[in-house]
Motif scaffolding. Sequence first.
Motif, PDB file in Angstrom:
ATOM      1  N   ARG A 102       0.822  -1.211   0.000  1.00 24.77           N
ATOM      2  CA  ARG A 102       0.000   0.000   0.000  1.00 24.77           C
ATOM      3  C   ARG A 102       0.853   1.256   0.000  1.00 24.77           C
ATOM      4  O   ARG A 102       0.490   2.260  -0.618  1.00 24.77           O
ATOM      5  N   ALA A 103       1.977   1.214   0.695  1.00 19.80           N
ATOM      6  CA  ALA A 103       2.864   2.374   0.699  1.00 19.80           C
ATOM      7  C   ALA A 103       3.421   2.645  -0.699  1.00 19.80           C
ATOM      8  O   ALA A 103       3.674   3.794  -1.063  1.00 19.80           O
ATOM      9  N   LYS A 104       3.584   1.593  -1.485  1.00 17.65           N
ATOM     10  CA  LYS A 104       4.097   1.748  -2.844  1.00 17.65           C
ATOM     11  C   LYS A 104       2.998   2.057  -3.855  1.00 17.65           C
ATOM     12  O   LYS A 104       3.266   2.185  -5.053  1.00 17.65           O
ATOM     13  N   GLY A 105       1.760   2.140  -3.370  1.00 15.45           N
ATOM     14  CA  GLY A 105       0.656   2.473  -4.258  1.00 15.45           C
ATOM     15  C   GLY A 105      -0.086   1.281  -4.809  1.00 15.45           C
ATOM     16  O   GLY A 105      -0.995   1.433  -5.628  1.00 15.45           O
ATOM     17  N   ASN A 106       0.269   0.066  -4.368  1.00 19.40           N
ATOM     18  CA  ASN A 106      -0.432  -1.138  -4.826  1.00 19.40           C
ATOM     19  C   ASN A 106      -1.652  -1.395  -3.946  1.00 19.40           C
ATOM     20  O   ASN A 106      -1.823  -0.784  -2.889  1.00 19.40           O
ATOM     21  N   HIS A 107      -2.468  -2.344  -4.352  1.00 21.56           N
ATOM     22  CA  HIS A 107      -3.730  -2.570  -3.640  1.00 21.56           C
ATOM     23  C   HIS A 107      -3.583  -3.507  -2.441  1.00 21.56           C
ATOM     24  O   HIS A 107      -4.421  -3.518  -1.555  1.00 21.56           O
ATOM     25  N   GLY A 108      -2.554  -4.323  -2.408  1.00 19.53           N
ATOM     26  CA  GLY A 108      -2.394  -5.253  -1.306  1.00 19.53           C
ATOM     27  C   GLY A 108      -3.321  -6.447  -1.442  1.00 19.53           C
ATOM     28  O   GLY A 108      -4.094  -6.764  -0.543  1.00 19.53           O
ATOM     29  N   GLU A 109      -3.247  -7.124  -2.584  1.00 20.37           N
ATOM     30  CA  GLU A 109      -4.112  -8.273  -2.834  1.00 20.37           C
ATOM     31  C   GLU A 109      -3.333  -9.571  -2.653  1.00 20.37           C
ATOM     32  O   GLU A 109      -2.110  -9.597  -2.760  1.00 20.37           O
ATOM     33  N   LYS A 460      -4.849   4.340   1.373  1.00 21.25           N
ATOM     34  CA  LYS A 460      -5.355   3.042   0.948  1.00 21.25           C
ATOM     35  C   LYS A 460      -5.874   2.223   2.133  1.00 21.25           C
ATOM     36  O   LYS A 460      -6.802   1.428   1.976  1.00 21.25           O
ATOM     37  N   THR A 461      -5.284   2.427   3.307  1.00 21.75           N
ATOM     38  CA  THR A 461      -5.751   1.694   4.485  1.00 21.75           C
ATOM     39  C   THR A 461      -7.118   2.199   4.931  1.00 21.75           C
ATOM     40  O   THR A 461      -8.021   1.408   5.229  1.00 21.75           O
ATOM     41  N   VAL A 462      -7.294   3.511   4.972  1.00 24.27           N
ATOM     42  CA  VAL A 462      -8.606   4.058   5.328  1.00 24.27           C
ATOM     43  C   VAL A 462      -9.635   3.705   4.256  1.00 24.27           C
ATOM     44  O   VAL A 462     -10.787   3.383   4.566  1.00 24.27           O
ATOM     45  N   ASN A 463      -9.237   3.738   2.986  1.00 26.75           N
ATOM     46  CA  ASN A 463     -10.157   3.338   1.917  1.00 26.75           C
ATOM     47  C   ASN A 463     -10.567   1.879   2.062  1.00 26.75           C
ATOM     48  O   ASN A 463     -11.721   1.514   1.787  1.00 26.75           O
ATOM     49  N   SER A 464      -9.642   1.037   2.516  1.00 28.54           N
ATOM     50  CA  SER A 464      -9.977  -0.368   2.773  1.00 28.54           C
ATOM     51  C   SER A 464     -11.020  -0.472   3.886  1.00 28.54           C
ATOM     52  O   SER A 464     -11.975  -1.258   3.791  1.00 28.54           O
ATOM     53  N   ALA A 465     -10.844   0.322   4.949  1.00 30.05           N
ATOM     54  CA  ALA A 465     -11.824   0.323   6.032  1.00 30.05           C
ATOM     55  C   ALA A 465     -13.189   0.797   5.528  1.00 30.05           C
ATOM     56  O   ALA A 465     -14.236   0.240   5.898  1.00 30.05           O
ATOM     57  N   LEU A 466     -13.181   1.817   4.679  1.00 24.17           N
ATOM     58  CA  LEU A 466     -14.439   2.306   4.095  1.00 24.17           C
ATOM     59  C   LEU A 466     -15.114   1.210   3.269  1.00 24.17           C
ATOM     60  O   LEU A 466     -16.339   1.033   3.325  1.00 24.17           O
TER      61      LEU A 466
END
Length: 548
Positions: A102-109, A460-466
């Motif tokens: 996520r820090a690198k801009g990826n989605h973390g899948e 991206k972490t907050v967006n994941s929570a959303l």
Amino acid sequence: MGFMRWLAAISVFVVALALAGLGWLVGGWAWWVLAAGVAALGSIGVYDLIQTSHSVTRNYPILGHMRFLLEEIRPEVRQYFVESNIEGRPFDRELRDLVYDRAKGNHGEEPFGTQRDVNAVGYEFVAHSLRAKPKPEGPQPKVRIGGPRCTQPYDIALLNVSAMSFGSMSGNAIEALNGGAALGGFAHDTGEGSISAYHRKRGGDLIMEVASGYFGCRTDDGHFDPAKFAERARLDQVKAINIKLSQGAKPGLGGLLPGAKVNAEVAAARGVPIGTTVVSPPVHNAFGTPIELMTFIDELRQLADGKPVGFKLCIGSKREFLALCKGMLATEITPDFIIVDGSEGGTGAGPVEFEDHVGMPLTEGLMFVHNALVGVGLREQIRIGASGKVATGIDIVKRICQGADFTLAARAMMFAIGCIQAQKCHTNACPVGVATQDPARARALVVDDKIQRVYQYQQKTVNSALQIVSSMGLDSFEQLTPRKLFRRVDPQVTKTYHDLFEWLEHRQLLTDPPEAWHRDWVTASAETLDPVEVADLIEPLGATDEYN
């Protein structure tokens, strides 16, 4: 046996002399280098035989050093080659990779399904809905902190940078964290080392921490200085004040910064002389009772021109926190927020016994603080932050289900700027320039690159929570309740947090305290942190329950 070891050592020197002789007779520097190497090994062997500190090398000269080498590289060997993706501690490989991605801009899948044992006792999950909704677009949601006496409330993000001081962290690390906060519109807690030049360069929102050492706002003899505090607290960049009562890594302990580490920059940030060893006492000297703490909170709020003031603590004695609640009721002064730190937290170093066995873990501490404030009728006035191993979107969702309004992360933010969990934070030898004051090591951390990574990780972490909240069919984080979070209690049974734990009603402690709360409540006093004697208690006052 001892004679044979000495004979072996003498033989090594004989070999070295023979090689030197060959070098003299035949010529060529290679023989001399080889002779010098053999002689050096012989010297090590002789030293090993006569030293008295290490039994292994005394019995096994030279060869015994292999043990120390293997011990040195054991953590790295285990991390890279032995442990599975979900075994590592304190953060496993899968979770670290998620932060890095996520820090690198990826989605973390992740492909092919979860690696977690979903039937293991303790496994937690939330329930999605057949009425799932699209993730809302637009800016991230914020939480307003600011009670009745606060005239400059602050809208804080759902995920923020937790307390990490300049001194324990490099200047580049602090600047990168603050730059990310500025870019993403979230807050950055200064830690007890106060505001440094690196906190100011990028202009990110700051939560100014005031700890028992009063760094940045102290007199020469270590007491609180109102004028110095006001000067810093009124900076536009400072949005809130956080009084540190205790921290998760070492609750009940102070700290010591050796004079050798107090260089000009650290001295300027902390307001102490260069080269002076400074001590953070285990407790504050500006207050000593719950009523005095509330008065101190009110004083800081006035000195800060009405900005939010709160405190951070790791819960230990339940009675003592209830005493703080009684102090709020007695003075009608409340903190604008309370940050609950879990005993599993901690970016720096602490004694192993404290890290492993002192203080309440975040889940229990967070629910207790929430319930206590509900029970005394003050929950609506006070926002609660959760700090301790928050790293993913589901962590944010879980903590809000357990009673938090917002969260803070320290180690996850360190991962975002390059931390590899080498666990050398206290050695000044951080291999990636995060937790060090060594300029040569710190230069490895390129600030402009890491600013983007902090920003992207948080977004991206907050967006994941959303997205998780939307998948549950909910419109907002305010709809998260203990009923929404499940825990497996045995291989066949799961229960919600609502069913697993007791949740107090509004003002219940004032009218009808539950049995589990009764003793702590009646022995708590607004005037002291000591237990008060109550004549009608069934058990003697000296008896203690789980947390006193």
